[in-house]
Scaffold this motif. Sequence first.
Motif, PDB file in Angstrom:
ATOM      1  N   VAL A   1      -5.989  -3.027 -11.619  1.00 10.21           N
ATOM      2  CA  VAL A   1      -5.832  -2.254 -10.257  1.00 10.21           C
ATOM      3  C   VAL A   1      -6.635  -2.695  -9.265  1.00 10.21           C
ATOM      4  CG1 VAL A   1      -5.523   0.240  -9.282  1.00 10.21           C
ATOM      5  CG2 VAL A   1      -4.553  -0.344 -11.650  1.00 10.21           C
ATOM      6  N   TYR A   2      -8.119  -2.507  -9.629  1.00  9.84           N
ATOM      7  CA  TYR A   2      -9.251  -2.761  -8.640  1.00  9.84           C
ATOM      8  C   TYR A   2      -9.075  -4.337  -8.135  1.00  9.84           C
ATOM      9  CZ  TYR A   2     -11.884   1.486  -9.563  1.00  9.84           C
ATOM     10  OH  TYR A   2     -12.463   2.613  -9.526  1.00  9.84           O
ATOM     11  N   PHE A   3      -8.766  -5.178  -8.926  1.00  7.40           N
ATOM     12  CA  PHE A   3      -8.561  -6.651  -8.668  1.00  7.40           C
ATOM     13  C   PHE A   3      -7.248  -6.883  -7.717  1.00  7.40           C
ATOM     14  CE2 PHE A   3      -9.796 -10.997  -8.651  1.00  7.40           C
ATOM     15  CZ  PHE A   3      -8.780 -11.684  -9.139  1.00  7.40           C
ATOM     16  N   PHE A   4      -6.251  -6.760  -8.223  1.00  7.43           N
ATOM     17  CA  PHE A   4      -5.107  -7.255  -8.045  1.00  7.43           C
ATOM     18  C   PHE A   4      -4.555  -6.183  -6.692  1.00  7.43           C
ATOM     19  CE2 PHE A   4      -4.214 -10.798 -10.154  1.00  7.43           C
ATOM     20  CZ  PHE A   4      -4.346 -10.433 -11.346  1.00  7.43           C
ATOM     21  N   GLU A   5      -4.939  -4.762  -6.752  1.00  4.14           N
ATOM     22  CA  GLU A   5      -4.347  -4.016  -6.017  1.00  4.14           C
ATOM     23  C   GLU A   5      -5.207  -3.714  -4.678  1.00  4.14           C
ATOM     24  OE1 GLU A   5      -0.784  -3.415  -7.878  1.00  4.14           O
ATOM     25  OE2 GLU A   5      -1.190  -2.937  -5.846  1.00  4.14           O
TER      26      GLU A   5
ATOM     27  N   LEU B   1       0.776  -1.388  -0.070  1.00  6.16           N
ATOM     28  CA  LEU B   1      -0.023  -0.001  -0.056  1.00  6.16           C
ATOM     29  C   LEU B   1       1.031   1.564  -0.070  1.00  6.16           C
ATOM     30  CD1 LEU B   1      -2.845  -1.061   2.518  1.00  6.16           C
ATOM     31  CD2 LEU B   1      -2.997  -0.698   0.101  1.00  6.16           C
ATOM     32  N   SER B   2       0.289   2.452  -0.745  1.00  6.63           N
ATOM     33  CA  SER B   2       1.377   3.318  -0.848  1.00  6.63           C
ATOM     34  C   SER B   2       0.299   4.432  -1.236  1.00  6.63           C
ATOM     35  CB  SER B   2       2.552   3.311  -1.862  1.00  6.63           C
ATOM     36  OG  SER B   2       3.016   4.768  -1.915  1.00  6.63           O
ATOM     37  N   TYR B   3       0.075   5.551  -0.306  1.00  8.92           N
ATOM     38  CA  TYR B   3      -1.001   6.633  -0.665  1.00  8.92           C
ATOM     39  C   TYR B   3      -0.200   7.807  -0.658  1.00  8.92           C
ATOM     40  CZ  TYR B   3      -4.720   9.571  -0.551  1.00  8.92           C
ATOM     41  OH  TYR B   3      -5.893  10.562  -0.592  1.00  8.92           O
ATOM     42  N   GLY B   4      -0.448   8.532  -1.799  1.00  3.73           N
ATOM     43  CA  GLY B   4      -0.046  10.077  -1.673  1.00  3.73           C
ATOM     44  C   GLY B   4       0.881  10.170  -3.176  1.00  3.73           C
ATOM     45  N   ALA B   5       0.874   9.264  -4.033  1.00  4.14           N
ATOM     46  CA  ALA B   5       1.565   9.402  -5.184  1.00  4.14           C
ATOM     47  C   ALA B   5       0.844  10.243  -6.234  1.00  4.14           C
ATOM     48  CB  ALA B   5       2.061   8.176  -5.990  1.00  4.14           C
ATOM     49  N   GLY B   6      -0.534  10.196  -6.151  1.00  2.87           N
ATOM     50  CA  GLY B   6      -1.478  11.047  -7.070  1.00  2.87           C
ATOM     51  C   GLY B   6      -1.777  12.430  -6.642  1.00  2.87           C
TER      52      GLY B   6
ATOM     53  N   ALA C   1       2.709   1.398 -16.268  1.00  6.03           N
ATOM     54  CA  ALA C   1       3.876   1.552 -15.374  1.00  6.03           C
ATOM     55  C   ALA C   1       3.727   1.645 -13.974  1.00  6.03           C
ATOM     56  CB  ALA C   1       4.675   2.613 -16.046  1.00  6.03           C
ATOM     57  N   PHE C   2       2.849   2.499 -13.457  1.00  6.38           N
ATOM     58  CA  PHE C   2       2.510   2.518 -12.000  1.00  6.38           C
ATOM     59  C   PHE C   2       1.909   1.410 -11.331  1.00  6.38           C
ATOM     60  CE2 PHE C   2       1.999   7.248 -12.591  1.00  6.38           C
ATOM     61  CZ  PHE C   2       3.382   7.673 -11.803  1.00  6.38           C
ATOM     62  N   ALA C   3       0.973   0.787 -12.256  1.00 10.34           N
ATOM     63  CA  ALA C   3       0.365  -0.501 -11.749  1.00 10.34           C
ATOM     64  C   ALA C   3       1.388  -1.686 -11.830  1.00 10.34           C
ATOM     65  CB  ALA C   3      -0.914  -0.974 -12.820  1.00 10.34           C
ATOM     66  N   ASN C   4       2.311  -1.824 -12.607  1.00  6.65           N
ATOM     67  CA  ASN C   4       3.285  -2.973 -12.664  1.00  6.65           C
ATOM     68  C   ASN C   4       4.253  -2.739 -11.610  1.00  6.65           C
ATOM     69  OD1 ASN C   4       2.109  -4.318 -14.651  1.00  6.65           O
ATOM     70  ND2 ASN C   4       3.303  -3.155 -16.257  1.00  6.65           N
ATOM     71  N   ASP C   5       4.472  -1.594 -10.864  1.00  6.22           N
ATOM     72  CA  ASP C   5       5.505  -1.511  -9.973  1.00  6.22           C
ATOM     73  C   ASP C   5       5.016  -1.950  -8.501  1.00  6.22           C
ATOM     74  OD1 ASP C   5       5.485   2.195  -9.317  1.00  6.22           O
ATOM     75  OD2 ASP C   5       4.392   0.537  -8.756  1.00  6.22           O
ATOM     76  N   GLY C   6       3.727  -2.105  -8.334  1.00  2.00           N
ATOM     77  CA  GLY C   6       3.065  -2.608  -7.240  1.00  2.00           C
ATOM     78  C   GLY C   6       2.772  -1.661  -6.009  1.00  2.00           C
ATOM     79  N   VAL C   7       3.270  -0.394  -6.239  1.00 10.57           N
ATOM     80  CA  VAL C   7       3.409   0.446  -4.860  1.00 10.57           C
ATOM     81  C   VAL C   7       2.604   1.821  -5.194  1.00 10.57           C
ATOM     82  CG1 VAL C   7       5.400  -0.527  -3.886  1.00 10.57           C
ATOM     83  CG2 VAL C   7       5.748   1.277  -5.463  1.00 10.57           C
ATOM     84  N   HIS C   8       2.230   1.925  -6.432  1.00 11.79           N
ATOM     85  CA  HIS C   8       1.472   3.396  -6.808  1.00 11.79           C
ATOM     86  C   HIS C   8       0.326   3.258  -7.238  1.00 11.79           C
ATOM     87  CE1 HIS C   8       5.910   4.904  -6.830  1.00 11.79           C
ATOM     88  NE2 HIS C   8       5.230   5.546  -5.953  1.00 11.79           N
ATOM     89  N   ALA C   9      -0.755   2.165  -6.823  1.00 11.85           N
ATOM     90  CA  ALA C   9      -2.050   1.977  -7.203  1.00 11.85           C
ATOM     91  C   ALA C   9      -2.770   3.177  -7.542  1.00 11.85           C
ATOM     92  CB  ALA C   9      -2.597   0.999  -6.255  1.00 11.85           C
ATOM     93  N   ASP C  10      -2.733   4.202  -6.455  1.00 15.94           N
ATOM     94  CA  ASP C  10      -3.445   5.359  -6.563  1.00 15.94           C
ATOM     95  C   ASP C  10      -3.110   6.063  -8.097  1.00 15.94           C
ATOM     96  OD1 ASP C  10      -1.722   7.068  -4.075  1.00 15.94           O
ATOM     97  OD2 ASP C  10      -1.170   5.632  -5.562  1.00 15.94           O
TER      98      ASP C  10
ATOM     99  N   CYS D   1      -4.365   7.712 -13.478  1.00 12.81           N
ATOM    100  CA  CYS D   1      -4.091   7.814 -15.140  1.00 12.81           C
ATOM    101  C   CYS D   1      -5.337   7.464 -15.645  1.00 12.81           C
ATOM    102  CB  CYS D   1      -2.845   7.268 -15.354  1.00 12.81           C
ATOM    103  SG  CYS D   1      -1.330   8.015 -14.689  1.00 12.81           S
ATOM    104  N   PHE D   2      -5.651   6.122 -15.309  1.00 15.38           N
ATOM    105  CA  PHE D   2      -6.993   5.399 -16.225  1.00 15.38           C
ATOM    106  C   PHE D   2      -8.022   6.149 -15.985  1.00 15.38           C
ATOM    107  CE2 PHE D   2      -3.723   2.521 -16.769  1.00 15.38           C
ATOM    108  CZ  PHE D   2      -3.412   1.574 -16.079  1.00 15.38           C
ATOM    109  N   THR D   3      -8.338   6.575 -14.797  1.00 20.49           N
ATOM    110  CA  THR D   3      -9.549   7.430 -14.751  1.00 20.49           C
ATOM    111  C   THR D   3      -9.556   8.640 -15.584  1.00 20.49           C
ATOM    112  OG1 THR D   3      -9.666   6.603 -12.389  1.00 20.49           O
ATOM    113  CG2 THR D   3     -11.200   8.520 -12.899  1.00 20.49           C
ATOM    114  N   ILE D   4      -8.352   9.450 -15.772  1.00 20.72           N
ATOM    115  CA  ILE D   4      -8.592  10.368 -16.394  1.00 20.72           C
ATOM    116  C   ILE D   4      -8.843  10.187 -17.941  1.00 20.72           C
ATOM    117  CG2 ILE D   4      -7.001  12.136 -17.645  1.00 20.72           C
ATOM    118  CD1 ILE D   4      -5.608  12.386 -14.981  1.00 20.72           C
ATOM    119  N   LEU D   5      -8.299   8.791 -18.511  1.00 17.43           N
ATOM    120  CA  LEU D   5      -8.190   8.418 -19.507  1.00 17.43           C
ATOM    121  C   LEU D   5      -9.547   7.975 -19.962  1.00 17.43           C
ATOM    122  CD1 LEU D   5      -7.298   7.122 -22.313  1.00 17.43           C
ATOM    123  CD2 LEU D   5      -6.535   5.214 -21.196  1.00 17.43           C
TER     124      LEU D   5
END
Length: 577
Positions: A85-89, A14-19, A41-50, A55-59
């Motif tokens: 993200v919703y499933f794995f994170e 879990l990491s909160y605050g990158a966004g 890239a954020f999703a694959n690093d496992g620590v920046h789910a937010d 990014c995906f929401t803007i898209l």
Amino acid sequence: MSVITICSCLWPLLSYGAGQPEYYARWMKLPSDSLLEKGRAFANDGVHADSALTCFTILVNRYSDKLPKKEKYVCARGYSAMCFVYFFEYFDYSKALESLGKADEISRSIGVEMPQIYMNYGHVYSTIGDQNLDRKSSLLGIDYMLKAFRSALKVKDWSIVNTAFGNTISASYKLGKLDMLAEDWEEYEKTVNRNTDSAEFTKFNIQLYKSLKLMTSGRYKAAIKIFDDVIAEMPLDVSHIRYTLVMLEYKAEAYANMGNYEKAVKSMLRMEKLSKEFEVKDAYIEIYRILAGYYKQLGQLDKMEECYSKYFRVKDEILNYMQAARINEMKFLGEMRNIEAQMEAVKQKAERQRVIMLAVGIVALIVFVSTFIVVRKNKKLLAANRSLYDKNVEIIKSEEEERKARKQYEHQLSELRSRLSALDSPGNEAHVAGNEAAYDGEGRASTEKYKNSNLDDDDKAMLIERIRNVMEDTDSICSNDFSAERLASLVGSKYKYVSQVINETFGCNFSTFLNNYRIKEACRRISDIDKYGHLTIEAISESVGFKSRSTFVTQFKRVTGLTPSEYQKMTRSDYKQ
């Protein structure tokens, strides 16, 4: 198939605050393709789910029917990535399926088949099936994985071809449906010469399929040889460790099927060691569950209990982790919605600098106010929980004292009756006998009344006392097969009379009546740290007769106003003091 699937769930941190808002404003200007790649890239690093979700929401918010086909395709990929993200994170399966539904809808509208959508559906339904032991969901997961495999084969997406088929092999074996892959297997074997980018993965899947086919036909020694060959060839590094773990687990299963539980244990212990070394934390729960079963077969009950204790502890840790992840998700999404609303409003204004400053100021205010409100609510909630806890402790203490007083009274009354009977003169013996006969006659008369459900007050009082005596016997009521029929048998009455008395006297049905007693006993055990402090919440739940943790938590909350975890936390806090 175990929870260890090939290229499956990550153990995200879990990491909160990158966004942060400033990033949000900058990302709003990025092209859709760039947003998708940045989010992945954020999703694959496992620590920046937010940040990934931002990014995906803007898209996906750019989607409209007027967009060109290429832009719609990127939006569909964005929704599919949101599912990841919703499933794995965040472990939010409903939102994951909702995102997939939108991705599927867009892909159909533009006439483009997307293998990734099918594979994500397969991951979600397979996981739901595994967690809930739901065969229907598991079969649906296999169906989607096969769709992903066939679709990816057409476009030569070898990564999805291998991942989908590898997961399908294990899932089908688990359900005893490996034969359903016969036709697809022939097609998959042909990929060996065509798939040069993922040849290592393809080879692993082929060896896995062949070894499991041997397992289904009872040729365990031949299967073990393949497992050993794969394990020996597989490099011990982060990118290959899950392949090794899969083979070790199946190797242990083969030994167990042969009755050689010593070697099965040895294989599982190596699996445990490697899981710890490479921090494959999602493997622990399966390892300890399987090991406990093997130790039971060996008659090593101490080790079996130790494994079950680890199993329940890991389950609790996973549950707490999932709760924390969802709390983090709700907090993030709430703030992101506020940021979006502010950004949409200020976008219409002319001054860009003023817009950015206003957005940052509003976000800062929201964060400050939200933090203040959360802190204040937490303090109030803590005080309220403490009050509820103290009341429950006092109630249990009062009921215990009342029960002891009642037992003492019954004992004294019994002694008094014995003394009166001894003091009676011979001339009165006939009188006493006559009264006893009258009492017996009354009992028979009451029995006649019971047949018509016409219990008088004396009958009810007598039956209530017997019911209370049985319900205070924790060994009886904590048995998970304790029933109203069993209670009726123990009090020497009929089911309908017991049910009638419980409904009229206690204002509830038997199930609620029983759960009330079991929850009170659970409170006592949680409070007895010296004796039960080593048990998890789930173990406490099972020890008082509950078959489902969720039912236990619901009933505990109903009776005490607190969750078992909250109650345990306060008990341990008092114990330390």
